[in-house]
Design a protein around this motif. Structure first.
Motif, PDB file in Angstrom:
ATOM      1  N   GLU A 163      22.848   5.221 -14.738  1.00  0.00           N
ATOM      2  CA  GLU A 163      24.533   5.029 -14.159  1.00  0.00           C
ATOM      3  C   GLU A 163      25.006   6.559 -14.459  1.00  0.00           C
ATOM      4  O   GLU A 163      25.805   6.849 -13.403  1.00  0.00           O
ATOM      5  N   GLU A 169      24.913   1.986  -9.999  1.00  0.00           N
ATOM      6  CA  GLU A 169      24.702   0.669 -11.106  1.00  0.00           C
ATOM      7  C   GLU A 169      23.205   0.432 -11.411  1.00  0.00           C
ATOM      8  O   GLU A 169      22.384   0.282 -10.228  1.00  0.00           O
ATOM      9  N   TYR A 244      24.890  -5.379 -15.342  1.00  0.00           N
ATOM     10  CA  TYR A 244      25.677  -5.860 -14.262  1.00  0.00           C
ATOM     11  C   TYR A 244      24.587  -6.854 -13.562  1.00  0.00           C
ATOM     12  O   TYR A 244      23.468  -6.810 -13.637  1.00  0.00           O
ATOM     13  N   ARG A 250      24.533  -5.157  -2.980  1.00  0.00           N
ATOM     14  CA  ARG A 250      24.999  -3.904  -3.750  1.00  0.00           C
ATOM     15  C   ARG A 250      23.482  -2.979  -3.535  1.00  0.00           C
ATOM     16  O   ARG A 250      23.464  -1.809  -3.462  1.00  0.00           O
ATOM     17  N   TYR A 251      22.253  -3.636  -3.829  1.00  0.00           N
ATOM     18  CA  TYR A 251      20.928  -3.258  -4.015  1.00  0.00           C
ATOM     19  C   TYR A 251      20.862  -2.466  -2.336  1.00  0.00           C
ATOM     20  O   TYR A 251      20.464  -1.362  -2.320  1.00  0.00           O
ATOM     21  N   GLN A 256      23.391  -0.077  -6.157  1.00  0.00           N
ATOM     22  CA  GLN A 256      23.081  -0.613  -7.298  1.00  0.00           C
ATOM     23  C   GLN A 256      21.316  -0.560  -7.421  1.00  0.00           C
ATOM     24  O   GLN A 256      20.757  -0.867  -6.305  1.00  0.00           O
TER      25      GLN A 256
END
Ligand code: G4P
Length: 535
Positions: A163, A169, A244, A250-251, A256
Motif C-alpha cells: 500500500e 489497496e 480492505y 476496485r480491482y 486495489q
C-alpha cells in the motif's frame, strides 16, 4: 443466421480468454511460478524446462548467447494453455539484465497483470517501475507473495508495504499459516477452505492436498493443532475487521490488488492463484484507438503489434511481430490491412506460441497473441485489420533512463549506421536522439543491456563498428506545449539539453531528478511526458 452464430462464438471465445503478464523484480520467483502455472495448465509435462533455459541464459553474455536466448524467448515469452474452461495467455515480461522497453510494452498488450513479490524483500525497485506502467492504463493487478517457506516479513507488514510503496489497496484473498519452517499452507479466504500440500518434489506434477472446508471444520484443529487453528481463526477475524474487503470494482479499475500468499517452488497456493486469475481477471476489454474505441466483440478482425523480435537467423533477417488480437477472429491466410503503410499483407504463416514450441495457427480470438514473420514491414505500434482504417493507441515509447553517445569507428560507414539505427529503433529495440546543438547521436534505453545488444547487432547485421560511451544524462522527457512561443522560448534557453527523437519529436534530457523537477517547475506551460505514442 450464420453471422449470428459467428457472433455467438466470438462472444464465447472472447469471454473465456485471460491474457495476463507476470511482473516482478528479478529473483522474486517469476520463472518458478510461471513453470508451476504451466504445469497446472498441462502445457508442460515436468518442471525444469523453463528453468534450464534461464540457466543457459546466465552462463554467458556474448552475442551468440543473446541471440540464442532471443530465439528461446520468442517461444517462451508467450505461453497459452487451457485451465478450468479458460484459454489462458501468459505473457512473460523480460526482466533480469535484459530489462528493456519490451518489458513495459508487453504489459500494454495484457488485460491484467500478476505481480510476484518476495516475502523477505517486499516491494523492490523494478516492481515499482512496472507498477507505474500498469497505472498508465489502470491495469488490474493480482499479487502473489512468494517464498513463505522462508522466514520473511509478517503478512500484515507486506500488505502495508504494497500500500505504501505502490499506492494501491491490498486486499488479501488468501492467508498464510505460519512461515519458514513452520509454514503449513494457505487458507483460501475467497473459498473459505484450506488445502494442505506436501512440498512437491522438484519436477513432479502438483498433487491435490487435504481440503478443510471453513474455519469451523474440526479437521482444522486436528491438522493444525489447537494453537495453530486458534491462530488462524484469530487472524481471519482480525482481517475481517481491519483489512480492505475485496472489491471487484476496485480491482478492475486498478485501485486495489487482491493478494495471495504461497510458495511457488513448493506449489503452495499456486492453484488458488490460478483459479483466482481465471475467475477474477478481466477478459479482453475495449481498446483505445483513433478514430474510435474498438470492442473485442466486433466482427472485423483488428490487432496491434506490441513487440518485434529479430529472429535468430541473421542470414534471413526476418523478424517476428507479436500481434495482440483486439477484436474478431483471425484465420490462417487472412488478408490484413496494414494501416500505417496503407497496404495489405497476407498472414499465411502466422504462429501461435506454445510453452515450448511454436505452432501454426488456424484461428485465434480476441486476447490471443499471434506471431507474424515479416521482413521489416511490421513495427511496434502498427495496427492491422480487415475493416476500416484505424490506429490503436496506448503502445508508447518509454522515456529512457540510460544514455550512450555513439562513436563510429569508421567514418565512411555513417550511412549504414543511420540505416541500422533507424531500423533498430523502428523495431523498438532502441531509441536514438540527435542533440540540437552539436552533431553526433545519443542512444537511449530503459535497461543498460540493450546497448550491448545494439552494438553487437550493428556489427553483425549492418557491418558497423561503434563505441558506445557514457553520458551525463539519466532521464528524458518528451515536450508538449499548447503555445509555440513557450516551446520556442524553452528551445532558445535550454538548447544544450534538447534533442529530437527518431520521429522528429522534441525531447529534453536531464542530468538528475533534481534538475528535472526544477525545470518542470519553471516551465509550467509545457508538459514533460515520460511516454510518447508509437508513430
Ligand atoms: P525470477 O524468475 O523472478 O528471477 O526468479 P526465479 O523463479 O528464478 O527464482 C529465484 C530464486 O528463488 C531461485 O533460486 C528459486 O529456486 C527460488 N524460489 C522461487 N520460489 C521459491 C519459493 O517459493 N521458496 C523458496 N525458498 N525459493 C524460491 P536460485 O537459487 O536462484 O535458483 P535454483 O538453483 O533454485 O534454480
Amino acid at each position: 443466421m450464420q453471422n449470428q452464430l459467428f457472433l455467438k462464438e466470438l462472444t464465447r471465445e472472447a469471454a473465456r480468454r485471460r491474457t495476463f503478464a507476470i511482473i516482478s523484480h528479478p529473483d522474486a520467483g517469476k520463472t518458478t511460478l510461471t513453470e508451476k502455472l504451466l504445469l497446472f495448465g498441462g502445457a508442460i509435462a515436468m518442471a525444469g524446462a523453463i528453468k534450464a533455459k534461464k540457466a543457459g541464459r546466465h552462463a554467458t553474455s556474448d552475442w551468440m548467447a543473446i541471440e540464442r536466448e532471443r530465439g528461446i524467448s520468442v517461444t517462451s515469452s508467450v505461453m497459452n494453455f487451457e485451465f478450468n474452461g479458460h484459454a489462458v495467455n501468459l505473457l512473460d515480461t523480460p526482466g533480469h539484465q535484459d530489462f528493456s522497453e519490451d518489458t513495459y510494452r508487453v504489459l500494454t498488450a495484457a488485460d491484467s497483470a500478476l505481480m510476484v513479490i518476495d516475502s523477505a524483500k517486499g516491494v523492490e525497485t523494478q516492481t515499482k517501475k512496472l507498477m507505474d506502467v500498469c497505472r498508465l492504463r489502470d491495469t488490474p493487478i493480482i499479487t502473489f507473495i512468494n517464498k513463505l517457506d522462508r522466514e520473511g516479513r509478517s503478512p500484515l507488514e507486506l500488505l502495508d508495504d504494497i500500500e505504501q510503496s505502490l499506492g494501491i489497496e491490498a486486499a488479501p484473498l488468501s492467508w498464510p499459516i505460519g512461515m519458514g519452517k513452520g509454514f503449513q499452507g494457505v487458507y483460501d479466504l475467497r473459498q473459505a477452505r484450506l488445502r494442505f500440500f506436501e512440498a512437491a518434489d522438484k519436477g513432479a506434477r502438483p498433487r491435490e492436498g487435504v481440503i478443510v472446508q471453513g474455519l469451523d471444520d474440526p479437521a482444522l484443529d486436528e491438522l493444525l493443532g489447537d494453537a495453530g487453528a486458534a491462530g488462524l481463526r484469530h487472524d481471519v477475524e482480525l482481517l475481517d475487521g481491519a483489512g480492505y474487503p475485496f472489491s471487484m470494482e476496485r480491482y478492475l479499475t486498478g485501485k486495489q490488488t487482491p493478494v495471495f500468499f504461497g510458495s511457488a517452488i513448493n506449489n503452495f497456493g499456486v492453484r488458488e492463484l490460478l483459479e483466482a486469475v481465471v475467475d477474477l481477471a478481466p477478459g479482453p476489454r475495449p481498446r483505445a484507438a483513433a478514430p474510435r474505441e474498438i470492442s473485442p466483440l466486433e466482427e472485423e478482425f483488428t490487432g496491434l503489434v506490441f513487440k518485434v523480435q529479430a529472429n535468430m537467423d541473421a542470414a534471413h533477417r526476418d523478424r517476428v511481430a507479436f500481434v495482440r488480437i483486439c477484436s474478431g477472429r483471425f484465420n490462417r491466410g487472412m488478408k490484413l490491412r496494414h494501416h500505417r503503410l496503407g497496404k495489405d499483407i497476407k498472414a499465411s504463416n502466422a504462429i501461435l506460441f506454445m510453452a515450448q514450441e511454436r505452432s501454426g495457427v488456424e484461428e485465434a480470438w480476441p486476447g490471443d497473441i499471434i506471431g507474424i514473420p515479416n521482413h521489416g514491414t511490421l513495427n511496434v505500434g502498427d495496427s492491422l485489420s480487415t475493416g476500416e482504417p484505424l490506429k490503436f493507441l496506448g503502445i508508447p515509447h518509454f522515456a529512457p533512463e540510460h544514455f550512450r553517445r555513439v562513436l563510429l569507428k569508421n567514418p565512411f560507414k555513417a550511412k549504414q549506421l543511420d540505416k541500422g539505427l533507424t531500423q533498430l529503433s523502428e523495431e523498438g529495440a532502441i531509441q536514438f536522439f540527435r542533440p540540437i546543438n552539436g552533431g553526433g547521436m545519443l542512444l537511449g534505453a530503459v535497461g543498460a543491456l540493450q546497448f550491448e545488444v545494439i552494438a553487437q547487432r550493428l556489427a553483425s547485421e549492418y557491418d558497423v563498428d561503434v563505441d558506445l560511451v557514457g553520458t551525463k544524462f539519466n532521464a528524458a522527457r518528451w515536450l508538449f506545449a499548447e503555445s509555440k512561443e513557450a516551446l520556442d522560448k524553452l528551445v532558445h534557453e535550454e538548447s544544450d539539453a534538447l534533442a529530437t527523437d527518431a520521429g522528429g519529436h522534441r525531447v529534453m534530457l536531464f542530468t538528475s531528478d533534481w534538475m528535472m523537477e526544477r525545470t518542470v517547475e519553471r516551465w509550467k506551460s509545457i508538459r514533460f511526458e515520460a511516454t510518447r505514442e508509437c508513430a
